[in-house]
Design a protein around this motif. Sequence first.
Motif, PDB file in Angstrom:
ATOM      1  N   SER A 163       0.853  -1.193   0.000  1.00  0.00           N
ATOM      2  CA  SER A 163       0.000   0.000   0.000  1.00  0.00           C
ATOM      3  C   SER A 163       0.885   1.237   0.000  1.00  0.00           C
ATOM      4  CB  SER A 163      -0.894   0.000   1.226  1.00  0.00           C
ATOM      5  OG  SER A 163      -0.135   0.320   2.374  1.00  0.00           O
ATOM      6  N   GLY A 164       0.279   2.389  -0.289  1.00  0.00           N
ATOM      7  CA  GLY A 164       1.026   3.640  -0.322  1.00  0.00           C
ATOM      8  C   GLY A 164       1.736   3.928   0.995  1.00  0.00           C
ATOM      9  N   GLY A 165       1.021   3.751   2.089  1.00  0.00           N
ATOM     10  CA  GLY A 165       1.608   4.023   3.397  1.00  0.00           C
ATOM     11  C   GLY A 165       2.790   3.113   3.684  1.00  0.00           C
ATOM     12  N   GLU A 166       2.649   1.836   3.324  1.00  0.00           N
ATOM     13  CA  GLU A 166       3.752   0.891   3.529  1.00  0.00           C
ATOM     14  C   GLU A 166       4.953   1.271   2.669  1.00  0.00           C
ATOM     15  OE1 GLU A 166       0.916  -3.012   4.543  1.00  0.00           O
ATOM     16  OE2 GLU A 166       1.629  -2.623   2.502  1.00  0.00           O
ATOM     17  N   GLN A 167       4.693   1.621   1.397  1.00  0.00           N
ATOM     18  CA  GLN A 167       5.797   1.995   0.510  1.00  0.00           C
ATOM     19  C   GLN A 167       6.552   3.209   1.063  1.00  0.00           C
ATOM     20  OE1 GLN A 167       5.525   1.831  -3.808  1.00  0.00           O
ATOM     21  NE2 GLN A 167       3.425   1.138  -3.644  1.00  0.00           N
ATOM     22  N   GLN A 168       5.805   4.181   1.596  1.00  0.00           N
ATOM     23  CA  GLN A 168       6.478   5.380   2.067  1.00  0.00           C
ATOM     24  C   GLN A 168       7.314   5.077   3.314  1.00  0.00           C
ATOM     25  OE1 GLN A 168       7.925   7.646   0.833  1.00  0.00           O
ATOM     26  NE2 GLN A 168       6.380   9.197   0.349  1.00  0.00           N
ATOM     27  N   ARG A 169       6.856   4.124   4.140  1.00  0.00           N
ATOM     28  CA  ARG A 169       7.666   3.742   5.298  1.00  0.00           C
ATOM     29  C   ARG A 169       8.966   3.068   4.847  1.00  0.00           C
ATOM     30  NH1 ARG A 169       4.805   3.932  10.222  1.00  0.00           N
ATOM     31  NH2 ARG A 169       2.742   4.810   9.820  1.00  0.00           N
ATOM     32  N   VAL A 170       8.852   2.242   3.806  1.00  0.00           N
ATOM     33  CA  VAL A 170      10.056   1.594   3.280  1.00  0.00           C
ATOM     34  C   VAL A 170      11.010   2.645   2.702  1.00  0.00           C
ATOM     35  CG1 VAL A 170      10.932  -0.046   1.572  1.00  0.00           C
ATOM     36  CG2 VAL A 170       8.827  -0.559   2.827  1.00  0.00           C
ATOM     37  N   ALA A 171      10.444   3.601   1.980  1.00  0.00           N
ATOM     38  CA  ALA A 171      11.273   4.657   1.386  1.00  0.00           C
ATOM     39  C   ALA A 171      11.972   5.472   2.478  1.00  0.00           C
ATOM     40  CB  ALA A 171      10.420   5.577   0.511  1.00  0.00           C
ATOM     41  N   LEU A 172      11.256   5.687   3.566  1.00  0.00           N
ATOM     42  CA  LEU A 172      11.849   6.400   4.695  1.00  0.00           C
ATOM     43  C   LEU A 172      12.998   5.585   5.292  1.00  0.00           C
ATOM     44  CD1 LEU A 172      11.491   8.916   6.501  1.00  0.00           C
ATOM     45  CD2 LEU A 172       9.807   7.632   7.836  1.00  0.00           C
ATOM     46  N   LEU A 210       3.786  12.783   2.399  1.00  0.00           N
ATOM     47  CA  LEU A 210       2.439  12.398   2.831  1.00  0.00           C
ATOM     48  C   LEU A 210       1.373  12.723   1.787  1.00  0.00           C
ATOM     49  CD1 LEU A 210       2.637  13.793   6.478  1.00  0.00           C
ATOM     50  CD2 LEU A 210       3.077  11.471   5.709  1.00  0.00           C
ATOM     51  N   ALA A 211       1.762  13.424   0.720  1.00  0.00           N
ATOM     52  CA  ALA A 211       0.745  13.991  -0.171  1.00  0.00           C
ATOM     53  C   ALA A 211      -0.086  12.936  -0.874  1.00  0.00           C
ATOM     54  CB  ALA A 211       1.402  14.903  -1.204  1.00  0.00           C
ATOM     55  N   ALA A 212       0.500  11.769  -1.155  1.00  0.00           N
ATOM     56  CA  ALA A 212      -0.237  10.779  -1.941  1.00  0.00           C
ATOM     57  C   ALA A 212      -1.037   9.817  -1.059  1.00  0.00           C
ATOM     58  CB  ALA A 212       0.738  10.000  -2.825  1.00  0.00           C
ATOM     59  N   LEU A 213      -1.066  10.060   0.244  1.00  0.00           N
ATOM     60  CA  LEU A 213      -1.699   9.095   1.161  1.00  0.00           C
ATOM     61  C   LEU A 213      -3.072   9.584   1.601  1.00  0.00           C
ATOM     62  CD1 LEU A 213       1.460   8.450   3.342  1.00  0.00           C
ATOM     63  CD2 LEU A 213       0.673   7.159   1.369  1.00  0.00           C
ATOM     64  N   ASP A 214      -3.964   8.660   1.972  1.00  0.00           N
ATOM     65  CA  ASP A 214      -5.263   9.120   2.443  1.00  0.00           C
ATOM     66  C   ASP A 214      -5.196   9.498   3.927  1.00  0.00           C
ATOM     67  OD1 ASP A 214      -5.430   6.604   3.592  1.00  0.00           O
ATOM     68  OD2 ASP A 214      -6.632   5.816   1.942  1.00  0.00           O
ATOM     69  N   VAL A 215      -6.260  10.132   4.413  1.00  0.00           N
ATOM     70  CA  VAL A 215      -6.171  10.864   5.670  1.00  0.00           C
ATOM     71  C   VAL A 215      -5.686  10.024   6.874  1.00  0.00           C
ATOM     72  CG1 VAL A 215      -7.447  12.273   7.329  1.00  0.00           C
ATOM     73  CG2 VAL A 215      -7.790  12.606   4.893  1.00  0.00           C
ATOM     74  N   PRO A 216      -6.283   8.873   7.163  1.00  0.00           N
ATOM     75  CA  PRO A 216      -5.817   8.155   8.351  1.00  0.00           C
ATOM     76  C   PRO A 216      -4.360   7.686   8.218  1.00  0.00           C
ATOM     77  CG  PRO A 216      -7.959   7.343   7.634  1.00  0.00           C
ATOM     78  CD  PRO A 216      -7.438   8.205   6.542  1.00  0.00           C
ATOM     79  N   VAL A 268     -22.603  11.245  -0.264  1.00  0.00           N
ATOM     80  CA  VAL A 268     -21.154  11.171  -0.386  1.00  0.00           C
ATOM     81  C   VAL A 268     -20.712   9.738  -0.185  1.00  0.00           C
ATOM     82  CG1 VAL A 268     -18.954  11.799   0.671  1.00  0.00           C
ATOM     83  CG2 VAL A 268     -20.683  13.549   0.288  1.00  0.00           C
ATOM     84  N   ILE A 269     -19.905   9.232  -1.131  1.00  0.00           N
ATOM     85  CA  ILE A 269     -19.302   7.916  -0.972  1.00  0.00           C
ATOM     86  C   ILE A 269     -17.901   8.142  -0.425  1.00  0.00           C
ATOM     87  CG2 ILE A 269     -18.546   5.833  -2.161  1.00  0.00           C
ATOM     88  CD1 ILE A 269     -20.810   6.283  -4.140  1.00  0.00           C
ATOM     89  N   LEU A 270     -17.683   7.684   0.815  1.00  0.00           N
ATOM     90  CA  LEU A 270     -16.439   7.947   1.536  1.00  0.00           C
ATOM     91  C   LEU A 270     -15.671   6.645   1.675  1.00  0.00           C
ATOM     92  CD1 LEU A 270     -14.733   9.888   3.408  1.00  0.00           C
ATOM     93  CD2 LEU A 270     -16.176   9.117   5.287  1.00  0.00           C
ATOM     94  N   GLY A 271     -14.414   6.650   1.308  1.00  0.00           N
ATOM     95  CA  GLY A 271     -13.640   5.417   1.440  1.00  0.00           C
ATOM     96  C   GLY A 271     -12.177   5.667   1.184  1.00  0.00           C
ATOM     97  N   PRO A 272     -11.327   4.741   1.638  1.00  0.00           N
ATOM     98  CA  PRO A 272      -9.887   4.909   1.431  1.00  0.00           C
ATOM     99  C   PRO A 272      -9.497   4.733  -0.038  1.00  0.00           C
ATOM    100  CG  PRO A 272     -10.350   2.804   2.486  1.00  0.00           C
ATOM    101  CD  PRO A 272     -11.648   3.539   2.417  1.00  0.00           C
ATOM    102  N   SER A 273      -8.270   5.123  -0.382  1.00  0.00           N
ATOM    103  CA  SER A 273      -7.737   4.889  -1.725  1.00  0.00           C
ATOM    104  C   SER A 273      -7.848   3.408  -2.053  1.00  0.00           C
ATOM    105  CB  SER A 273      -6.249   5.258  -1.802  1.00  0.00           C
ATOM    106  OG  SER A 273      -6.015   6.498  -1.231  1.00  0.00           O
TER     107      SER A 273
END
Lengths: 255, 255, 324, 324
Positions: free
Chosen positions: C130-139, C156-162, D34-39
């Motif tokens: 996932s995006g979040g996992e990839q960014q942690r690896v990149a870090l 953080l720009a490409a990641l969703d809010v949580p 609104v349809i709300l959901g993660p990437s």
Amino acid sequence: HRDSFIVAAATLGSVLMVALGLPLFLFVARQQPAIVVEKAFNPDVHRMLYLGIYGPFLAALASLIFGIPLAYLFAEGFAGQQLVESLVDLPLVVPHSVAGIIILFGFGSGGAFPNVSVLGSMIGMILAMTFVSAPYAVNATREAFESIDDRLEYASRIHGASRWDTFRRVTAPLAVRGIVTGGVLAWARAVSEFGAVAVVAYSVSFFYPPAGGEVTAQHAPVFVYGTYLQGGLAESGAVAFILLAVSAVIFLLIR
Amino acid sequence: HRDSFIVAAATLGSVLMVALGLPLFLFVARQQPAIVVEKAFNPDVHRMLYLGIYGPFLAALASLIFGIPLAYLFAEGFAGQQLVESLVDLPLVVPHSVAGIIILFGFGSGGAFPNVSVLGSMIGMILAMTFVSAPYAVNATREAFESIDDRLEYASRIHGASRWDTFRRVTAPLAVRGIVTGGVLAWARAVSEFGAVAVVAYSVSFFYPPAGGEVTAQHAPVFVYGTYLQGGLAESGAVAFILLAVSAVIFLLIR
Amino acid sequence: MSFHADVSATFDADGAEPFHVDAAFEVERGESLVILGPSGSGKTLLLETVAGFHSHDGLVTLDGQRVSGTPPEKRDFGFVFQDYALFPHMTVRENVAFGRKYHDDIRDPDTLLDELGVGGLTNRYPPTLSGGEQQRVALARALAVRPEVMLLDEPLAALDVPTRQALRDDLADVLSDVTAVYVTHNRTTARALADRIAVMNDGQVVQVGTPEDVFERPDSPLVARFTGSNVVDLDDAPSIREAVDSGGGVVAIRPESITLGDDGDVRGTVERIVREDATNRVTVAVDETTVEVFTDRPLAVGDGVWLTVPDDVHVCRTHAATSA
Amino acid sequence: MSFHADVSATFDADGAEPFHVDAAFEVERGESLVILGPSGSGKTLLLETVAGFHSHDGLVTLDGQRVSGTPPEKRDFGFVFQDYALFPHMTVRENVAFGRKYHDDIRDPDTLLDELGVGGLTNRYPPTLSGGEQQRVALARALAVRPEVMLLDEPLAALDVPTRQALRDDLADVLSDVTAVYVTHNRTTARALADRIAVMNDGQVVQVGTPEDVFERPDSPLVARFTGSNVVDLDDAPSIREAVDSGGGVVAIRPESITLGDDGDVRGTVERIVREDATNRVTVAVDETTVEVFTDRPLAVGDGVWLTVPDDVHVCRTHAATSA
């Protein structure tokens, strides 16, 4: 030291540049003006030039008329697409003289259309040229279609345009550069074709406006080859030089 | 009604499919088995096949060795790039017989290297093939390099790798499919070349392992053309059929 | 130690006008400098130029040593990209260990990945994460080489809010120990991570200061708006001018410094109510302008309300939208 | 009127596993769903399928009329795309007037562009506009055809924060009048614009309700987390279990419902403080877990604090992460 990689790449690349560029330079430098001038006023050369531009133009036109729809379908995707794609790309890998023989098997005597004469005819020459150049028209046009964001077509459809109107108002205008490129590539490929034309239509008769009637001539690469066999390197070089010069002018005009 | 656009596109596209597919179908269907078998056991055909695979292989190898560095430089960008690009693409638009004449002007008698004999020699044949096929190797490889996100190379550099190591560990592994494609395209283009080879090296002598020594043969498309001129459509068709079958098998093996 | 960059570069995109980046900043050891600016302000180009990816005029120094003449691999930086830029043909562990050949003292990939909460992914390939996992690896890849300076481009720009919030918390831990330059357009991220903030616009740094400086005392209306203040031209709002007892000019008032109550200095009408995580963001029309305030009060559009504005309101030094 | 969609479709990306979207929703006239959901949850694919861009099983009806058999151009929808999708070869006015040939009663492009604050751009070409301007034009293009249903696919996602807030305000006005389905991963946007919210995960709708339903009474920990609640397994936090007087299970507690003060029911330690626009978001360690709260109190990491938790805390119906 830090650019040793670039130096190495440039060195190796230069070898190829020399292999491609040096012959071209010497080809121009070693021309004998007297022979070039003589050939430039030779009516046979004029006929060759006319045929060498006009024939490929018809082939490129045919390639586009029938190739654009196919390119559009490729870009959209359909079942069995891979098979059709292989068939379209086949002329790219078939040896050129073999392509001519294949066309004679298909449309020559005993072929699909017994009433159409392709051997040594204008129709045969256009067929041979279209056979080898259509893939270029299809592939360039297809690339242009594929580079258009799907969402532009979605936006057109959802706001009321049918497929026809979407093609006319959105897809085609955005792909027009690619379509022109495809046409030019197909034309250039037809101009350069030697093998298939030499087999199918070594000499053809066609209507030549300056003469006001039918004349007989050969497609330019065939004519150059014939000149080489009969007149040697210097004469065929002069003809080739004129041919390239005219092609270059046309190319610059299109740009 | 709503798919009238697709129906129209498919109809026009089918005309091209017929023009490309029907001759191929009839070419296969109209072969005479007896002639094909006779040609399949003909030692001249075996030599042609060996030369028609081996020669293009050397040309493709040369195209890659000198073309990969050039493709890398194109993808990176440099001053005067447009001029060099035009030069590399030139063989794509030069008529095939003219390409042969250009090579003779450059490297033939009175050309750049007086001690090298290209007319009718293996070196000449490889040169002619490389001249027409190198652009394919360069363009496919370049596309592969360009499709790699710049940031992958940035990431490699910033975390310690030099340009050399970045190429070895990141760029080359990610471009390897494109490089192989470029090699295959160059090989296929060299296999299919007729005009340039016919002008520069109609017949060549080369070391043929089954014979344990030098033999003389022609490049496959030249051999097919010669057979057509001397033996007619049926005989040349059988040779072409064998050539295409062998090419298809090699193509499937590479995949 | 201090890290100093003063670069000037021009970028030509096909067909577009050339874009000039001309900016300087300085970062002390252990400090995190956030470069905050809108899309297209040249933040990323500045960071990439400092890293050595683009040629430029000017000087980049680390501890007084000039690094701007050296190639990127000699600069001893780490870099985290917005779109991760992991090597797709290497496993997660190989990605993190990438710099081992070039650095004597690399941190153990497995330990580092564990610390960043992705210890279970070592043998996976990046495209499967996932995006979040990839960014942690990149870090982890950037931290592994123990860089002198970490450069982070909107990680953080490409990641969703949580996912973004979780990674931001971890980034705060990581950045507390290292010297870092962090690029973002998100003011909450900037405030959460910055020791100092440099606000960038149109290729230039327009204000540098502590987060408090930049958020509470913006030099210009541009900075004020971008950091979330109300920007009020006092000529358009006589009742606010009276309340703050100022001669005039353009003032920046933070929405959280305005209280909305049963009485106050300034009378306004509710124009819009947006429910945010903590509270409601309410737009109130006052005279010829509007101001935003936060309140938990139950309100409806059209209600008349009283506002209390702090009287030590900040006057922007300059009115010009883009000047420094 | 009501707009009803119940679709099922499978998408094959090269090399990846096929992705199934299997979801249903209903929208009343004038309502915004609104349809709300993660990437990667399939929100965009669902919206595009409803629009008719992808073939699918199931039924889409408008006022009881089946539209799922008709091509997109017959469905009478408007669509706003995340990346604008303006026709680059047409001027702004031509873009907005695009549907004139196909609709009898199109709204005047110039008036519409004026209303959306981009009246001065009519003769420009889209590539020369900023992201915010492009999206306003795209909104005008969709509104111009007076669609029965507006479909909006994350129209704010590509914009930076100030631009996003400004356009969100205008979208709120626009959506108050029309029937709309709006896709986003941003919970603040969802709450600001929705009459009802459908939470989506992994191709399925996992909860539908009013914003209050979804934010205050999430069915599952997944929904709770995605809407910004603290998700607390009471087994990990005995002191919270005692305070809320519940038997056990997983509860969702909104951070803004917890007060931090001089005394309270639950003792905790400050772990992290993030400054947000309105206030501070503070992470407090309690027993074996952490909870987030909002407070303006001056605090430092490590401080002991007292929390007061509401006793009518919401227990999630299901623990499973992805089930409906």
